[in-house]
Scaffold this active site. Structure first.
Site, PDB file in Angstrom:
ATOM      1  N   HIS A 259     -76.424  25.682   4.743  1.00 49.59           N
ATOM      2  CA  HIS A 259     -76.593  24.295   5.165  1.00 49.59           C
ATOM      3  C   HIS A 259     -78.086  24.032   5.249  1.00 49.59           C
ATOM      4  O   HIS A 259     -78.878  24.942   5.504  1.00 49.59           O
ATOM      5  CB  HIS A 259     -75.931  24.060   6.529  1.00 49.59           C
ATOM      6  CG  HIS A 259     -74.431  24.051   6.464  1.00 49.59           C
ATOM      7  ND1 HIS A 259     -73.683  22.909   6.484  1.00 49.59           N
ATOM      8  CD2 HIS A 259     -73.553  25.075   6.353  1.00 49.59           C
ATOM      9  CE1 HIS A 259     -72.395  23.224   6.403  1.00 49.59           C
ATOM     10  NE2 HIS A 259     -72.295  24.538   6.319  1.00 49.59           N
TER      11      HIS A 259
ATOM     12  N   GLU B  83       0.834  -1.200   0.000  1.00 41.67           N
ATOM     13  CA  GLU B  83       0.000   0.000   0.000  1.00 41.67           C
ATOM     14  C   GLU B  83       0.871   1.253   0.000  1.00 41.67           C
ATOM     15  O   GLU B  83       1.896   1.312   0.687  1.00 41.67           O
ATOM     16  CB  GLU B  83      -0.935  -0.022   1.203  1.00 41.67           C
ATOM     17  CG  GLU B  83      -1.756  -1.314   1.269  1.00 41.67           C
ATOM     18  CD  GLU B  83      -3.016  -1.192   2.104  1.00 41.67           C
ATOM     19  OE1 GLU B  83      -3.322  -0.063   2.553  1.00 41.67           O
ATOM     20  OE2 GLU B  83      -3.693  -2.207   2.294  1.00 41.67           O
TER      21      GLU B  83
ATOM     22  N   ASN C 227       0.048  -5.581   3.542  1.00 41.00           N
ATOM     23  CA  ASN C 227      -0.927  -6.413   4.249  1.00 41.00           C
ATOM     24  C   ASN C 227      -0.714  -7.861   3.841  1.00 41.00           C
ATOM     25  O   ASN C 227      -0.947  -8.224   2.684  1.00 41.00           O
ATOM     26  CB  ASN C 227      -2.353  -5.982   3.913  1.00 41.00           C
ATOM     27  CG  ASN C 227      -2.760  -4.754   4.700  1.00 41.00           C
ATOM     28  OD1 ASN C 227      -2.526  -4.683   5.898  1.00 41.00           O
ATOM     29  ND2 ASN C 227      -3.346  -3.778   4.021  1.00 41.00           N
TER      30      ASN C 227
ATOM     31  N   ARG D  55     -19.022  -1.583  -0.891  1.00 42.48           N
ATOM     32  CA  ARG D  55     -19.334  -2.409   0.269  1.00 42.48           C
ATOM     33  C   ARG D  55     -20.692  -1.976   0.814  1.00 42.48           C
ATOM     34  O   ARG D  55     -20.829  -0.857   1.315  1.00 42.48           O
ATOM     35  CB  ARG D  55     -18.265  -2.254   1.347  1.00 42.48           C
ATOM     36  CG  ARG D  55     -16.857  -2.527   0.846  1.00 42.48           C
ATOM     37  CD  ARG D  55     -15.845  -2.399   1.969  1.00 42.48           C
ATOM     38  NE  ARG D  55     -14.479  -2.496   1.438  1.00 42.48           N
ATOM     39  CZ  ARG D  55     -13.417  -2.710   2.195  1.00 42.48           C
ATOM     40  NH1 ARG D  55     -13.549  -2.853   3.494  1.00 42.48           N
ATOM     41  NH2 ARG D  55     -12.216  -2.771   1.654  1.00 42.48           N
TER      42      ARG D  55
ATOM     43  N   LYS E 241     -72.332  33.671   3.849  1.00 36.44           N
ATOM     44  CA  LYS E 241     -72.045  32.366   4.449  1.00 36.44           C
ATOM     45  C   LYS E 241     -73.039  32.101   5.572  1.00 36.44           C
ATOM     46  O   LYS E 241     -72.928  32.658   6.661  1.00 36.44           O
ATOM     47  CB  LYS E 241     -70.610  32.339   4.973  1.00 36.44           C
ATOM     48  CG  LYS E 241     -70.161  31.031   5.590  1.00 36.44           C
ATOM     49  CD  LYS E 241     -68.684  31.112   5.983  1.00 36.44           C
ATOM     50  CE  LYS E 241     -68.221  29.898   6.763  1.00 36.44           C
ATOM     51  NZ  LYS E 241     -68.330  28.643   6.013  1.00 36.44           N
TER      52      LYS E 241
ATOM     53  N   ASP F  27     -67.462  20.484   1.965  1.00 33.93           N
ATOM     54  CA  ASP F  27     -68.370  20.740   3.086  1.00 33.93           C
ATOM     55  C   ASP F  27     -69.411  19.642   3.260  1.00 33.93           C
ATOM     56  O   ASP F  27     -69.831  19.350   4.381  1.00 33.93           O
ATOM     57  CB  ASP F  27     -69.058  22.093   2.901  1.00 33.93           C
ATOM     58  CG  ASP F  27     -69.453  22.711   4.238  1.00 33.93           C
ATOM     59  OD1 ASP F  27     -69.185  22.075   5.275  1.00 33.93           O
ATOM     60  OD2 ASP F  27     -70.003  23.830   4.248  1.00 33.93           O
TER      61      ASP F  27
ATOM     62  N   GLU G 123       2.548   0.239   3.964  1.00 35.55           N
ATOM     63  CA  GLU G 123       2.637  -1.073   4.595  1.00 35.55           C
ATOM     64  C   GLU G 123       2.369  -2.161   3.567  1.00 35.55           C
ATOM     65  O   GLU G 123       1.909  -1.888   2.455  1.00 35.55           O
ATOM     66  CB  GLU G 123       1.601  -1.188   5.725  1.00 35.55           C
ATOM     67  CG  GLU G 123       0.166  -1.044   5.226  1.00 35.55           C
ATOM     68  CD  GLU G 123      -0.865  -1.081   6.344  1.00 35.55           C
ATOM     69  OE1 GLU G 123      -0.553  -1.682   7.395  1.00 35.55           O
ATOM     70  OE2 GLU G 123      -1.952  -0.533   6.168  1.00 35.55           O
TER      71      GLU G 123
ATOM     72  N   HIS H 105     -73.755  30.615   0.380  1.00 37.20           N
ATOM     73  CA  HIS H 105     -73.430  29.306   0.949  1.00 37.20           C
ATOM     74  C   HIS H 105     -74.380  29.038   2.102  1.00 37.20           C
ATOM     75  O   HIS H 105     -74.656  29.926   2.917  1.00 37.20           O
ATOM     76  CB  HIS H 105     -71.984  29.325   1.449  1.00 37.20           C
ATOM     77  CG  HIS H 105     -71.636  28.156   2.327  1.00 37.20           C
ATOM     78  ND1 HIS H 105     -71.288  26.927   1.823  1.00 37.20           N
ATOM     79  CD2 HIS H 105     -71.578  28.024   3.683  1.00 37.20           C
ATOM     80  CE1 HIS H 105     -71.024  26.093   2.826  1.00 37.20           C
ATOM     81  NE2 HIS H 105     -71.198  26.738   3.964  1.00 37.20           N
TER      82      HIS H 105
ATOM     83  N   THR I  49     -66.655  28.824  12.341  1.00 36.82           N
ATOM     84  CA  THR I  49     -65.326  28.371  12.772  1.00 36.82           C
ATOM     85  C   THR I  49     -64.335  29.541  12.733  1.00 36.82           C
ATOM     86  O   THR I  49     -64.252  30.216  11.716  1.00 36.82           O
ATOM     87  CB  THR I  49     -64.814  27.248  11.850  1.00 36.82           C
ATOM     88  OG1 THR I  49     -65.810  26.242  11.744  1.00 36.82           O
ATOM     89  CG2 THR I  49     -63.528  26.644  12.394  1.00 36.82           C
TER      90      THR I  49
ATOM     91  N   ASP J 165     -64.492  35.977   8.207  1.00 37.24           N
ATOM     92  CA  ASP J 165     -64.010  36.077   9.578  1.00 37.24           C
ATOM     93  C   ASP J 165     -65.143  35.665  10.490  1.00 37.24           C
ATOM     94  O   ASP J 165     -66.299  36.057  10.285  1.00 37.24           O
ATOM     95  CB  ASP J 165     -63.577  37.506   9.920  1.00 37.24           C
ATOM     96  CG  ASP J 165     -63.108  37.606  11.372  1.00 37.24           C
ATOM     97  OD1 ASP J 165     -62.011  37.087  11.669  1.00 37.24           O
ATOM     98  OD2 ASP J 165     -63.858  38.156  12.200  1.00 37.24           O
TER      99      ASP J 165
END
Length: 1192
Positions: free
Chosen positions: A783, A313, A328, A379, A751, A583, A326, A781, A916, A689
């Site tokens: 219900h 190496e 190995n 690896r 609304k 809704d 070295e 709108h 809400t 709002d």
């Protein structure tokens, strides 16, 4: 009596039939015998024994594996002809077993092995082990013990290199044991230095030190690590080279003094000195440098009479100067790439050389060795790169490997069911790819990595893919610290793991049932929903494979909001807005309809309802419910709907200065949210709002105008305009309309959230507005709570409204909107035709009639209209939600009382507009009153001591704006107990959002963050984070058919899930395993695309603890009780905490309602009975507050 055979002899591993087959295999091998020796033991584990066994079998050798007790299920044991455990259970540590040299030699001798291959790591560089092998009369496949001694000691190897005239990096002359010796070296040569273990490799016992401050600690850690890994803590020190390449040369030597090289490898891509990716040959190494390195490597090996395989190496600096490091004395992990470019089986050469063959006999002379193309090895390990490559452990649930031309895999424990333990190296498999050029090899590796499917443990595959696509790697210019120097490598694109995450959810449903809040029972509809066909006037089927492009949205896109408003006003009929997609299901099915069920009918809707004013499909409660209960991204829903319905304007509900949250937010948060909504597909913003506060409205209106959306400024209708005693009269509404018109709105919205706009009131209100503003488009709108919705909408149309609301027949009426077909019929012949084909509208409804049955677990079970709404004024959507909440809080039997309490709560708060989130304030107070048995007089009298719900306190503070007529006094002052009182809109007191800071924080938690994510987080921080955590665990569930989202399939039932276009999972539930008493878990088995998969699921029933808590004594002021049933989401005190009257003790959450439990008087907290996350019932004892001098 015949002696018993050893229990783990090879013959006893197999049944008789298998034994015959094994013997046949041996006969086949024997026919290709080329060696006299016949039995080899590999003293190693994992992938390298398997690699060696394969070559040994090709050489007709009989193979022996050894294994530790912890490795008894490892693959290498199964790949050998014989396998024996090392010692007895508990005799050795998991690693120590493979270092037990005497025991290993004993096994080899007992079972007739003639050769031992040490592999790499463990005993491969241990000269004493090699001596013991040879002393036992066996052949050690590797260098001689003396050579291992000489080269295994890096200091000795360095001296050999210097003697041979090979350049080395400046370093200590020998191994050093004391810190003073290291300090002496740095005083002479300076920094940086590298400390290395003198005995061993693999990056252990190695530290780079760049300054004196960290020198001693690095030395101590390096020596400690070296001693632990190799049994010897001595180290040596070298000058550290900056950004060098790591080049190694593969060597082979025989017993006759011959040495050849098999060219070089570039191993520069390392992490903590451990190689990650290797390349052969080095891509851009100059020829003269390469040749010099190869020649020096061979010369070094010859100088020590090197035998067998080894690696020399070198480091090469940026000036292409090289330095020996070295040798190995063993085979390397990366030997595979050299084999691929040379065509030489290095392991075969090792074995045959050890058996006595010369290099010439093997045909391995230098002139006959050449390279072809390039090879790259990765690896693949069970490490998590995002956590500093922390090793991961656990069971591999799925293992599907790569393959194909030029792909080589050398695996160990890579298989489904393998348990990865913390005892050993984390490598699963080595992936080596060969190509004619470096680029071809790189692309092959990348392709192979993407093919892998490994589930159950984290892997480094995402990191490897990032590495291989980095420009520096593409150019082949990496250096040894490249990974550490390049943080961008960790911007990972991980595998989505969609299938396994989906199975985990399905497994949970199979064991525990659905966990969707509010679900009662399973869907009534069990079949497949039939998609309706649309027919033209001639009876021919309309092609809906592509969405329609005809519709009102084209005007918005081409000419803008003002032109759209003008066109709507000029339309001779009365247009409709369909609320089915928002809704309607919010009002009747608890907002639980999922994205997939909207998309399934989307294209048909684009054709059938092309002339709609708008499709209400987003915003309001659907935004947070998508994340909170359906585990879906509302932005993803919006984009997908937009793609399939490009022609109809999309309308969303925007709560003014609240955005889609329940309280005011900074103005720039609203601007940012609206901008994202417009970009992602919203056309019309119905801005309202809850208190009709014009200052709050203005924030939302201006945000829409900045974003370029159609602004529908909205008046919230409340009470009864026909009743002269009510404060919300015609004058009030006309004054509010004047203010909205002054803000330059495009459309006026009315609304009527509670459905209390009576037909005659509708005529008066709309008529008065139309008379005053003849050119202003009006949209109403409502219900249908009272059952008068159709009449009221027709009255609006006849009085001059340009658009009114309706819902598909099967999701209409009661708390939803009026029936669309009823309105169409009622307008027929009036000159107010909405321009819709009745047959197409009815065809669409056949889909929704089936779908309502699919969502039956969320039905509100309303029996019919509720004219009482004119008295209690509960908004439609809230009515069903409150019924559900009352049930969850144990107040279901007191529903009539709750409705009456709603009237009282409204009066207490000053008869406010109920939309809400203010409607929630009234509802929370009503349920609080019923739960605690409080009359209106009690609330007034005890306001100074009651722990009101958080929403009530926020309203009284002014966090929701200023109510018409002011706040109720003295209730407000008594309830707030000194808390602030706002007299201006809340947004003025809020700091602007720091978007960069938010993005940084989210990126740290969730890596990839979009602007839409930021918007979601700002609206609902905790909901967003919980949603992201859920998706991280279970993946994107929006693709799962609703039937299987809400209930488990039958055993053996096959169903399909389309993950994306062209990617379909075919699933089948096979079995649910028994309960494990130890873990409280069950194994669930599914078949996925023909492959059996299993997931482990906690059985929630197995771990349920029934906790009975003491109740607070209402007569004892020191005892603090929970005001109602819920979950303690936050605990702010502990035993011993000193508190003052009114200090918060804990926060209780019940459904969407939160309230603070506060101290009734000054004192010290004691006898704390609860923890965060605990569920409590009403009046459960939370703690005691003892006054000074009292004893608990």
């Amino acid at each position: 009596m015949a002696a018993e055979k050893p229990a783990d002899k090879y013959e006893e591993v197999f049944e008789e039939e298998e034994l015959k087959e094994a013997q046949t295999v041996h006969r086949i091998r024997a026919n290709s015998t080329i060696m006299q020796l016949n039995k080899i033991l590999v003293a190693n584990r994992g992938e390298i024994p398997i690699r060696i066994f394969r070559t040994a079998h090709e050489l007709s050798l009989h193979t022996i594996a050894i294994f530790s007790y912890e490795d008894r299920l490892s693959m290498h044991r199964q790949k050998a002809d014989e396998a024996y455990v090392i010692g007895k259970r508990g005799q050795y540590t998991p690693v120590g077993a493979y270092l037990a040299s005497d025991e290993i030699v004993k096994i080899a001798v007992e079972h007739g092995a003639q050769m031992i291959h040490p592999g790499y790591g463990f005993l491969s560089e241990n000269a004493e082990f090699a001596r013991k092998v040879e002393k036992a009369g066996l052949i050690f496949i590797g260098p001689s013990p003396d050579v291992i001694d000489a080269l295994g000691d890096k200091v000795s190897a360095r001296k050999i290199a210097i003697a041979a005239g090979v350049p080395v990096v400046p370093g200590t002359e020998g191994a050093v044991e004391r810190f003073e010796e290291v300090k002496k070296f740095t005083d002479e040569y300076g920094f940086p230095i590298i400390i290395k273990a003198a005995y061993g490799g693999g990056g252990r016992g190695m530290r780079v030190v760049r300054d004196e401050a960290s020198l001693q600690e690095s030395f101590e850690r390096a020596t400690s690590e070296a001693k632990s890994a190799f049994g010897n803590g001595t180290v040596f020190v070298e000058r550290f080279l900056d950004k060098p390449k790591h080049i190694e040369v593969q060597l082979l030597g025989d017993n006759h003094g011959n040495v050849v090289h098999l060219y070089e490898r570039d191993c520069s891509v390392q992490r903590r000195h451990q190689k990650v990716v290797e390349i052969a040959p080095a891509k851009d190494l100059p020829v003269e440098t390469r040749d010099a390195i190869l020649n020096d490597a061979v010369r070094l090996a010859k100088s020590v009479n090197y035998r067998n395989a080894g690696t020399a190496e070198f480091l090469v600096d940026q000036q292409n100067r090289y330095y020996f490091i070295e040798i190995n004395p063993r085979i390397q992990v990366e030997h595979t790439i050299t084999e691929e470019i040379t065509g030489i089986d290095i392991v075969a050469a090792q074995i045959q050389i050890a058996a006595g063959a010369s290099l010439q006999q093997l045909g391995l002379t230098q002139d006959r060795i050449s390279t072809r193309g390039f090879a790259i090895q990765c690896r693949i390990t069970t490490e998590d790169p995002s956590k500093g490559f922390q090793p991961d452990t656990g069971k591999i649930e799925v293992y599907r490997s790569a393959g194909g031309n030029g792909v080589r895999l050398d695996g160990g424990n890579g298989f489904a069911g393998a348990v990865i333990t913390p005892h050993y190296d984390s490598m699963l498999v080595k992936c080596t790819c060969h190509g004619s050029t470096y680029e071809i090899a790189r692309r092959k590796v990348l392709r192979a990595l993407i093919e892998f499917r490994i589930r159950g443990v984290k892997t480094n595959i995402p990191f490897l893919a990032s590495l291989l696509t980095h420009p520096t790697f593409i150019d082949g210019n990496c250096w040894t610290t490249f990974i550490d120097d390049t943080p961008s490598l960790f911007d990972l694109v991980g595998s989505q793991n969609r299938a396994q995450k989906l199975l985990l959810y399905l497994g949970d449903v199979a064991v525990n049932g659905s966990s969707i809040k509010g679900q009662i029972g399973e869907p009534k509809f069990k079949g497949d929903i039939i998609i309706p066909e649309l027919l033209d006037e001639a009876g021919n089927k309309i092609d809906v494979s592509q969405p329609s492009t005809k519709g009102w949205r084209q005007i918005i896109l081409e000419e803008g909001p003002k032109a759209f408003a003008k066109a709507v006003r000029n339309y001779k009929g009365c247009l409709l807005m369909d609320t089915t997609w928002r809704d309607a299901h919010q009002s009747l099915l608890a907002t639980r309809v999922r994205t997939i069920d909207l998309l399934n009918i989307a294209k048909e809707t684009s054709h059938a309802l092309a002339n709609l004013y708008s499709l209400e499909c987003w915003g309001g409660a659907t935004f947070d419910v998508a994340m909170r209960f359906l585990y879906e991204d509302p932005w993803d829903r919006l984009r997908k709907m937009r793609k399939l319905v490009p022609n109809i304007p999309f309308q969303m509900l925007l709560r003014g200065a609240n955005g889609v949250a329940y309280a005011s937010l900074p103005d720039n948060a609203i601007d940012h949210f609206v901008e994202q909504a417009k970009k992602n597909g919203v056309d019309i913003f119905r801005v309202f709002d809850a208190l009709n506060d014009i200052n709050q409205l203005e924030v939302g209106i201006k945000a829409v105008q900045k974003a370029g959306g159609v602004c529908e400024g909205t008046v919230c209708y409340s009470g009864d305009m026909l009743n002269p005693k009510k404060k919300y009269n015609l004058e009030y509404y006309l004054d509010l309309v004047d203010k909205l018109v002054a803000l330059d709105i495009d459309v006026l919205g009315i609304k009527d959230m509670a459905g209390v706009l009576k037909p005659h009131a509708a005529t008066l209100l709309i008529g008065a507005i139309r008379e005053k503003y003849p050119d202003l488009p009006i949209h109403v709108h409502t219900h249908d709570s009272a059952g008068t919705g159709v009449a009221s909408m027709v009255a609006c149309a006849m009085a001059g409204a340009d658009a009114v609301d309706a819902a598909t027949d099967s999701l209409s009426g009661m708390t939803s909107q009026p029936s669309i077909n009823a309105i169409l019929a009622s307008l027929d012949g009036t000159g107010k035709d909405p321009g819709l084909n009745v047959h197409h509208v009815r065809a669409l409804d056949t889909y929704w009639s089936q779908l309502r049955l699919l969502y039956s677990p969320f039905e509100a079970h309303l029996a019919g209209p509720d004219p009482e709404v004119y008295e209690h004024e509960i908004p439609g959507g809230q009515l069903t939600n409150m019924m559900f909440q009352a049930s969850q809080l144990g107040l279901g039997s007191q529903w009539l009382e709750t409705k009456k309490a709603y009237e009282h709560a409204n009066d207490l708060l000053g008869d406010i507009v109920k939309v809400t989130p203010t409607s929630k304030v009234v509802g929370d107070l009503a349920q609080f009153m019923v739960s605690n048995k409080l009359s209106p007089e009690d609330v007034q009298a005890r306001a100074g001591e009651l722990d009101f719900p958080g929403s009530v306190l926020e309203f009284l503070e002014g966090m929701m704006g200023q109510p018409y007529g002011g706040f109720p006094e003295p209730l407000r002052s008594n309830a707030l107990r000194g808390r602030r009182k706002l007299d201006k809109r809340p947004g003025l007191s809020l700091e602007p959002v720091d978007f960069a800071k938010v993005k940084k924080e989210l990126s740290r938690k969730f890596s990839t963050v979009t602007e839409c994510d930021i918007a979601s987080y700002i609206m609902y921080p905790k909901v967003f984070e919980d949603y992201k955590k859920f998706v991280a665990k279970y993946g994107d569930l929006s693709v799962l058919p609703t039937k299987y989202f809400l209930s488990k399939p039958q055993i053996g039932e096959e169903f399909h899930v389309e993950l994306e276009k062209g990617k379909v999972l075919i699933l089948k539930l096979l079995a649910v395993g028994p309960l494990s008493e130890n873990t409280g878990q069950r194994e669930v088995f599914y078949e996925m695309n023909g492959e059996v998969r299993q997931v482990t699921v906690d059985d929630k029933q197995a771990s349920v603890e029934n906790i009975s808590r003491p109740k607070a004594d209402p007569g004892d002021s020191s005892q603090v009780g929970a005001p109602m049933a819920g979950v303690l989401v936050e605990l702010r005190v502990h035993d011993g905490s000193e508190v003052k009257k009114g200090d918060p003790l804990a926060v209780l959450s019940a459904m969407k309602m939160e309230m603070v439990i506060s101290a009734p008087h000054n004192g010290v907290v004691s006898q704390l009975q609860v923890r965060e996350g605990d569920s409590v019932d009403g009046s459960d004892l939370v703690c005691r507050i003892t006054k000074g001098g009292e004893k608990a």
